[in-house]
Motif scaffolding. Structure first.
Motif, short mmCIF file in Angstrom:
data_model
loop_
_atom_site.label_atom_id
_atom_site.label_comp_id
_atom_site.label_asym_id
_atom_site.label_seq_id
_atom_site.Cartn_x
_atom_site.Cartn_y
_atom_site.Cartn_z
N VAL A 125 1.04 -1.25 0.36
CA VAL A 125 0.00 -0.16 0.30
C VAL A 125 1.04 1.56 -0.07
CG1 VAL A 125 -1.36 1.28 1.15
CG2 VAL A 125 -2.04 -1.07 1.37
N ALA A 126 0.46 2.11 -1.13
CA ALA A 126 1.11 3.67 -0.80
C ALA A 126 0.42 4.21 0.23
CB ALA A 126 0.92 4.09 -2.00
N THR A 127 1.30 4.85 0.85
CA THR A 127 1.55 5.63 1.77
C THR A 127 1.79 7.63 2.08
OG1 THR A 127 0.62 4.06 3.50
CG2 THR A 127 0.49 6.05 4.59
N VAL A 128 0.54 8.36 1.51
CA VAL A 128 0.80 9.51 1.88
C VAL A 128 -0.11 10.54 3.17
CG1 VAL A 128 1.10 11.85 0.73
CG2 VAL A 128 1.02 9.38 -0.40
N THR A 129 1.10 11.34 3.81
CA THR A 129 0.09 12.16 4.45
C THR A 129 0.61 13.93 4.20
OG1 THR A 129 3.38 12.65 6.05
CG2 THR A 129 1.60 10.54 6.37
N LEU A 130 -0.32 14.75 4.25
CA LEU A 130 -0.88 15.49 4.13
C LEU A 130 -0.99 16.39 5.59
CD1 LEU A 130 -3.19 15.35 1.36
CD2 LEU A 130 -0.96 15.35 1.36
N ASP A 131 -0.35 17.75 5.53
CA ASP A 131 -0.85 19.02 6.41
C ASP A 131 -2.40 19.50 6.48
OD1 ASP A 131 -1.25 20.74 4.65
OD2 ASP A 131 1.52 21.98 5.97
N ARG A 132 -3.19 20.44 7.02
CA ARG A 132 -4.59 20.92 6.95
C ARG A 132 -4.54 21.33 5.57
NH1 ARG A 132 -6.26 23.51 11.89
NH2 ARG A 132 -8.02 23.83 10.40
N ASP A 133 -3.34 21.69 5.09
CA ASP A 133 -3.44 22.59 3.87
C ASP A 133 -3.53 21.71 2.24
OD1 ASP A 133 -4.04 25.01 5.37
OD2 ASP A 133 -1.80 25.68 4.95
N GLY A 134 -3.12 20.27 2.51
CA GLY A 134 -3.71 19.57 1.32
C GLY A 134 -1.62 19.89 1.20
N THR A 135 -0.67 19.85 1.73
CA THR A 135 0.70 20.10 1.71
C THR A 135 1.26 18.36 1.82
OG1 THR A 135 0.95 22.36 2.29
CG2 THR A 135 3.05 20.64 1.52
N VAL A 136 2.21 18.24 1.18
CA VAL A 136 2.56 16.96 1.56
C VAL A 136 3.54 16.80 2.09
CG1 VAL A 136 3.70 14.78 0.38
CG2 VAL A 136 1.75 15.51 -1.02
N THR A 137 3.30 15.99 3.20
CA THR A 137 4.82 15.93 4.81
C THR A 137 5.08 14.65 4.59
OG1 THR A 137 2.60 15.51 5.83
CG2 THR A 137 3.86 17.74 5.40
N GLY A 138 4.52 13.45 4.55
CA GLY A 138 4.99 12.46 4.12
C GLY A 138 4.94 11.48 3.27
N TRP A 139 5.67 10.56 2.40
CA TRP A 139 5.87 10.03 0.94
C TRP A 139 6.39 8.69 1.43
CZ3 TRP A 139 3.15 11.17 -3.18
CH2 TRP A 139 3.59 10.63 -4.34
N SER A 140 5.62 7.95 0.99
CA SER A 140 6.19 6.28 1.51
C SER A 140 6.62 5.33 0.42
CB SER A 140 4.95 5.06 2.52
OG SER A 140 4.20 5.01 1.17
N GLU A 141 7.47 4.58 0.34
CA GLU A 141 8.05 4.06 -0.72
C GLU A 141 6.97 3.11 -1.20
OE1 GLU A 141 11.23 1.89 -3.00
OE2 GLU A 141 11.19 3.44 -1.29
N GLY A 142 5.43 3.17 -1.10
CA GLY A 142 4.51 2.39 -1.84
C GLY A 142 4.41 3.06 -2.83
N ALA A 143 4.57 5.23 -1.84
CA ALA A 143 4.29 5.96 -3.33
C ALA A 143 5.41 5.80 -4.31
CB ALA A 143 4.18 7.06 -2.41
N ARG A 144 6.41 5.59 -3.84
CA ARG A 144 7.35 5.98 -4.97
C ARG A 144 6.74 4.79 -6.34
NH1 ARG A 144 11.37 3.76 -6.77
NH2 ARG A 144 11.38 2.14 -5.29
N ARG A 145 7.07 4.07 -5.48
CA ARG A 145 6.64 2.34 -6.54
C ARG A 145 5.13 2.79 -7.43
NH1 ARG A 145 7.52 -2.97 -2.89
NH2 ARG A 145 10.50 -2.49 -2.95
#
Length: 800
Positions: free
Chosen positions: A17-37
């Motif tokens: 599973v690809a996982t991404v974390t966002l702040d309240r404004d929709g800015t990417v704060t975290g990017w997993s290896e699954g997301a890269r793939r």
């Protein structure tokens, strides 16, 4: 994101599973290896950027980043843009991240691909891999391990190469991994003895497996296809093509049969034999159609796949005759005119093996279990039979093998028939040629002779080489050697006509240059006669007639040999002191060219000189020219040998290969001389009164020789010939007696007018002299010379 994982022989699909974390404004704060793939972006490239930039067309699931989710979970589909620009359809799952007051401070978004990325689809791909009917495998460049599907594991196709460590296949795998290019590999695998085929062939496709995100080659995929049938078809086609080149290379019956046996073993059979009708080996025309009932055949060739020398499986030796009963496979094939496939389960096959002691013993030792008997037929004529056998653990023949054997036998039959017909034509030509050549040369007082004649051993055909030794008047001898241009029966026939013409012209004592002039006219007439022959007539032969000829006359009294050549190579002479040299001639044109004169060359030879006359087949070859051949002839002639016959053999051995490419004629002549005690000569004036004195001198000479019994006839001959010379000739007048195997009386004068024998009428006063000479002697004649003519008469010596 689906990733194919392997380990410990287990294969499966899992969801990464690809996982991404966002702040309240929709800015990417975290990017997993699954997301890269999934999208190809590395974390530094995305973190800090607006997540909306990853949406294709910037469509948002809500009105704003905060309105995207609110404080509740949210799921929906979206189209994302991959790093390389292509569309990725995904399902988004957003979960709010709440602070201690329960207010959202960020979001955790998980992504799963839609449709094809479903677990069931991934499992379907796994099932397809495992259940494929062709052998599939994958090689990991990281771990070096192989992963096989069920078909590959069962058939040991692609996996076996790696397991067995076959270097060729492994090098191919490494090359695909390094170069990143697909390729094809073909492998031939020997089958066990119990298998229905001798070899199993595989075609293996190899391709690089790349990481979709980075393009890096992470493995090599293979797919193996069984190409045994295609390989066998190619092998059969290659064998047929090779038969067109290797079978029938010579016009020799047994050699052609052996070429078939050599070609078929071991590629088609373990043992092959070729048996032919006796008439075929003799070059005769067999009876058209199949051969009925029991048939006797002669073994022409056989071959074996057994290691070592010889053909141990053969029950019949080469050249041996065997009679095949009607129920045997060879006889059945000959009777039906069709190939026969039989084996151990056929009662007639077992009966045939059991009915022959040697064949039974060979079968017990080697185990013949599958046999094909194919008739050799060409132009509707049966020539023999070829037998193909497999023994021991070899698989039995199949119907396709029978078709191949029939095709091979057909091509061989054409070669055998061509060789048979050539053998017949060559035998006929040799018979004609030998009938036209001298069988036994007469003994001569002037010379001792030995000769050899060898017909061409290649496919060029019989040539027109000839030689002859012609007795001439006055104990002289004519020596002839010639060569007709071309080969075949027409060349032999032309040679016979020329030899007869030379003998006829030599009988009238023509000088060598005049004889060649008349012979040249004859060849020109023969060429003009051939122009009237229609091209479609069976005896038409294209091209003009041409020939070379060397004619020499040796006189043992003067020891002078006179030569004239029509384009022929000069003879070599070995003098008594051991010196060897070529006779320096002025050769004229070939016979039939016309328009140019022939010149004579005179050479005085010491007694015991050895002349070597030959045709160009002795001295000329592909690897040497005429000059080198003449040098070798002189070298061979100079070596001491005990006799002329031994000299002939030594020369042939030194100059010729085992099978000469052209006809060879060799004539060796050792000269003799008549000494003073065998010749008596007188010069006579042109006075009738000298006739009585001539008779008296002859009588005294005969008494010295002990030939008193011949005096009466000799005095009558001398009286008549001297009287005619005085009455009708011109001075100087000479009388000569020669004592050899016969007694020869010669009277010469300076007139060229030759007398003619006629029968005198009752009241004629003259005209009876030559008639009386002809009655009293065994022969008489006239020969011309540059100084006039000579009339001679020859009578046998008295008994004792």
């Amino acid at each position: 994101m689906a990733t194919y994982v392997q380990g410990s022989g287990h294969s499966g699909w899992s969801t990464d599973v690809a996982t991404v974390t966002l702040d309240r404004d929709g800015t990417v704060t975290g990017w997993s290896e699954g997301a890269r793939r999934l999208l190809g972006h590395r974390a530094p490239e995305v973190v800090g950027r607006a997540a909306a930039e990853l949406l294709l067309g910037r469509q948002a699931p809500g009105a704003s980043g905060l309105a995207l989710l609110g404080s509740e979970e949210w799921s929906g589909t979206a189209a994302l843009r991959h790093r390389d620009g292509h569309r990725v359809d995904v399902t988004l799952h957003a979960h709010p991240s709440l602070d201690r007051d329960g207010r959202p401070q960020g979001f955790v978004v998980t992504v799963a691909t839609s449709s094809a990325a479903s677990d069931r689809d991934r499992r379907m791909v796994e099932w397809a891999f495992d259940q494929a009917s062709v052998g599939l495998s994958a090689h990991s460049t990281a771990s070096g391990s192989w992963h096989l599907n069920a078909a590959a594991a069962e058939e040991d196709a692609a996996g076996a190469e790696a397991g067995d460590g076959e270097e060729g296949f492994l090098r191919c795998v490494r090359r695909v991994a390094e170069e990143g290019r697909s390729t094809r590999y073909e492998r031939l695998v020997p089958e066990p003895a119990s298998a229905p085929v001798r070899h199993r062939a595989w075609v293996i496709e190899l391709w690089p497996v790349r990481d979709p995100a980075t393009g890096e080659v992470v493995g090599v995929g293979t797919a193996a296809f069984d190409s045994s049938e295609q390989h066998a078809a190619r092998e059969r086609l290659a064998l047929l093509q090779e038969a067109g080149v290797c079978v029938g290379t010579t016009l020799n019956v047994t050699r052609t049969a052996q070429e078939l046996a050599d070609l078929a073993v071991p590629r088609l059979a373990d043992f092959v034999s070729v048996d032919l009708l006796d008439s075929v080996l003799r070059g005769e025309e067999p009876v058209p159609g199949p051969v009925d009932a029991a048939v006797a055949l002669r073994r022409a060739a056989h071959q074996s796949a057994a290691e070592g020398t010889g053909v141990p499986e053969a029950a019949i030796d080469l050249g041996g005759i065997d009679t095949y009963p009607p129920f045997s496979p060879p006889a059945r094939a000959l009777a039906g005119g069709r190939p026969v496939l039989t084996g151990a389960g056929d009662p007639d096959f077992a009966r045939w093996l059991a009915g022959h002691e040697a064949r039974t013993a060979r079968n017990e030792e080697y185990g013949f279990h599958s046999v094909m008997a194919t008739p050799l037929r060409a132009r509707g004529i049966t020539l023999g039979v070829a037998v193909f056998a497999r023994i021991g653990d070899s698989p039995p023949f199949e119907p396709d093998d029978l078709i191949l054997a029939e095709e091979l036998a057909g091509r061989t039959a054409v070669g055998v028939d061509n060789a048979r017909r050539y053998t017949r034509e060559r035998t006929n030509a040799l018979t004609l040629q030998r009938s036209l050549l001298p069988r036994d040369l007469p003994r001569q007082a002037a010379v001792e002779v030995a000769y050899r004649y060898l017909p061409a051993g290649s496919g060029a055909g019989v040539g027109g080489d000839w030689f002859d030794v012609v007795p001439l008047s006055g104990t002289r001898v004519g020596l002839v050697v010639g060569d007709v241009v071309g080969h075949g029966i027409h060349a032999s026939a032309t040679m016979g006509r020329l030899r007869t013409a030379v003998r006829t012209l030599a009988d009238v004592d023509l000088p060598p240059d005049e004889l060649l002039t008349h012979l040249d006219d004859l060849v020109a007439h023969l060429s003009s006669d051939r122009e009237d022959v229609a091209v479609d007539e069976p005896y038409f032969v294209s091209g003009e007639i041409g020939a070379t000829c060397l004619y020499a006359v040796y006189d043992p009294v003067s020891r002078v040999c006179t030569f004239a050549s029509a384009g022929h190579i000069p003879p070599a002479v070995l003098l008594p002191d051991g010196t060897v040299e070529l006779v320096r001639l002025t050769p004229g044109p070939l016979l039939g060219v016309g328009g140019l004169p022939f010149e004579t060359t005179e050479l005085e030879l010491p007694e015991g000189s050895l002349l070597a006359f030959c045709t160009d087949g002795l001295i000329e070859a592909r690897d040497r020219d005429v000059g080198l051949g003449l040098d070798r002839l002189c070298d061979a002639l100079s070596r001491p040998v005990p006799s002329l016959d031994v000299t002939c053999d030594a020369i042939l051995k030194a100059l010729l290969p085992d099978s000469p490419a052209d006809d060879v004629a060799l004539l060796l002549v050792r000269t003799r001389a008549l000494h003073a005690d065998q010749v008596a000569a007188w010069s006579l004036p042109s006075d009738p009164s000298v006739v009585a004195d001539a008779r008296a001198q002859v009588s005294r000479q005969l008494a010295v020789w002990g030939l008193e019994e011949a005096a009466f006839v000799t005095e009558l001959v001398v009286s008549e010939l001297v009287t005619n010379a005085i009455r009708y000739g011109a001075v100087p007048i000479g009388l000569r007696l020669i004592r050899d195997r016969t007694l020869i009386c010669e009277v010469s004068d300076a007139s060229n007018t030759a007398p003619h024998l006629r029968r005198a009428r009752t009241y004629d006063e003259g005209g009876r002299g030559l008639h009386m000479v002809a009655q009293l002697t065994q022969g008489w004649g006239t020969r011309q010379s540059p100084l006039g003519k000579t009339i001679w008469a020859e009578q046998p010596l008295p008994a004792g």
